[in-house]
Design an enzyme around this catalytic site. Structure first.
Site, PDB file in Angstrom:
ATOM      1  N   ARG A  56      69.272  47.782  42.839  1.00 36.67           N
ATOM      2  CA  ARG A  56      69.998  46.594  43.269  1.00 36.67           C
ATOM      3  C   ARG A  56      69.782  45.403  42.352  1.00 36.67           C
ATOM      4  NH1 ARG A  56      68.616  49.629  47.246  1.00 36.67           N
ATOM      5  NH2 ARG A  56      69.872  49.895  49.142  1.00 36.67           N
ATOM      6  N   THR A  57      68.519  45.094  42.059  1.00 40.22           N
ATOM      7  CA  THR A  57      68.232  43.873  41.304  1.00 40.22           C
ATOM      8  C   THR A  57      68.749  43.967  39.873  1.00 40.22           C
ATOM      9  OG1 THR A  57      66.270  43.491  42.663  1.00 40.22           O
ATOM     10  CG2 THR A  57      66.406  42.293  40.587  1.00 40.22           C
ATOM     11  N   LYS A  84      54.701  54.145  24.149  1.00 34.13           N
ATOM     12  CA  LYS A  84      53.824  54.419  23.006  1.00 34.13           C
ATOM     13  C   LYS A  84      52.654  53.449  22.934  1.00 34.13           C
ATOM     14  CE  LYS A  84      57.854  55.958  20.326  1.00 34.13           C
ATOM     15  NZ  LYS A  84      58.681  55.704  19.117  1.00 34.13           N
ATOM     16  N   ARG A 106      61.157  42.397  35.483  1.00 41.06           N
ATOM     17  CA  ARG A 106      60.488  42.995  36.648  1.00 41.06           C
ATOM     18  C   ARG A 106      59.293  43.771  36.126  1.00 41.06           C
ATOM     19  NH1 ARG A 106      62.785  46.056  41.916  1.00 41.06           N
ATOM     20  NH2 ARG A 106      63.191  43.863  42.361  1.00 41.06           N
ATOM     21  N   HIS A 134      59.503  37.203  44.283  1.00 41.68           N
ATOM     22  CA  HIS A 134      60.853  37.655  43.934  1.00 41.68           C
ATOM     23  C   HIS A 134      61.806  36.511  44.300  1.00 41.68           C
ATOM     24  CE1 HIS A 134      64.184  40.054  43.008  1.00 41.68           C
ATOM     25  NE2 HIS A 134      63.974  41.126  43.753  1.00 41.68           N
TER      26      HIS A 134
END
Length: 306
Positions: A56-57, A84, A106, A134
């Protein structure tokens, strides 16, 4: 003028209201256009830097950026140099060299967006950091409440469930308090964070006692992927004590709405008949997320002071 949006606490009442009003204007502007696109951020580059899985975000920010005509670069930690061993700082310097005007991040580590903001010249938007915050989710939730109920000041809001692991809960408490709402947190003691008594909210452990005078009930997802221990006896016991089913929904006032930030555990924190009812704003929240994130990007990158 703010340069980054890292926390709901970055927004005072005037700034938060400006974002919500701008989102409403974005809605109206898009509805009036046959082609759902505005030229506002043409020539700007927005990077979606996602170290955690998201549907969603990430899609919401991508849609918001593209509807403002920005160039979008999607960066996933999986399959990148991060696997890596590349550090967040080195990734940030790479993005800086590419001329990113804004980075939407995020990350599983609380505080990662704050660190990133010190390494890049562009704006940083926190799309969720660990169990911390958030802020754009809180903004879209506030926008949805105001749209459905006509106001935020004086609303009585219950936030129910796994507060301990929820970045959504913390941002909502901060923003809704700023906007004049009265927030109550409800959940088992094991799922409330240490120090919650210092938050601008009240705490209750009895869901049934709180529901009859609530304007909004926001159910939180039980984040079992973040739980290393057993925080409650069983899913059935949790649903019995803290799940919102049809019988509990009938305790609410007629005008009250039900919210959930998604994704949902249907049958656990929320019953299917509640999630799909006319009281539910869950689908609206997803749609409103695009408008709100358009507003945030516009205000941060469009040259307008906020």
């Amino acid at each position: 003028m703010i340069r980054h949006l890292l926390s709901a606490a970055d927004l005072d009442r005037d700034l938060a209201t400006l974002v919500l009003d701008t989102a409403r204007e974005m809605d109206a502007a898009m509805a009036a256009r046959e082609v759902k696109k505005l030229p506002t951020l043409r020539g700007r580059t927005v990077v979606n830097l996602f170290y955690e899985d998201s549907t969603r975000t990430r899609i919401s920010f991508e849609a918001a950026s593209k509807r403002l005509s920005a160039d979008v670069i999607n960066f996933s930690a999986k399959g990148s140099s991060v696997s890596k061993g590349e550090s967040l700082k080195d990734t940030a310097l790479t993005l800086q060299a590419m001329g990113a005007d804004a980075v939407v991040i995020r990350h599983s580590a609380s505080g990662a967006p704050h660190r990133l903001a010190g390494w890049v010249n562009g704006s940083v938007l926190n799309a969720g950091d660990g169990t911390h915050e958030h802020p754009t989710q809180a903004l879209l939730d506030a926008y949805t409440m105001r749209h459905r109920l006509g106001r935020l000041d004086g609303l009585k809001v219950a936030i129910v469930g796994d507060v301990l692991h929820s970045r959504v809960a913390r941002s909502n408490v901060l923003l809704l308090h700023t906007l004049g709402a009265e927030v109550t947190l409800i959940g088992p003691p094991t799922l409330l964070p240490v120090g919650v008594e210092t938050w601008p909210t009240t705490v209750n452990y009895d869901l049934d006692a709180v529901l009859p005078d609530r304007d909004v009930v926001m159910m939180l997802r039980v984040q079992r992927e973040r739980m290393g221990d057993s925080f409650f006896p069983s899913a059935r016991e949790y649903a019995r004590r803290y799940g919102l089913d049809a019988a509990r929904m009938r305790l609410l006032p007629e005008h009250a709405v039900v919210m959930h930030p998604g994704p949902m555990n249907r049958g656990m924190e929320i019953a299917p008949e509640v999630a799909d009812s006319a009281r539910s704003t869950i689908v609206e929240q997803v749609a409103n997320g695009v408008s709100v994130r358009m507003a945030v990007l516009y205000l941060l990158l469009g040259g307008k002071t906020v």
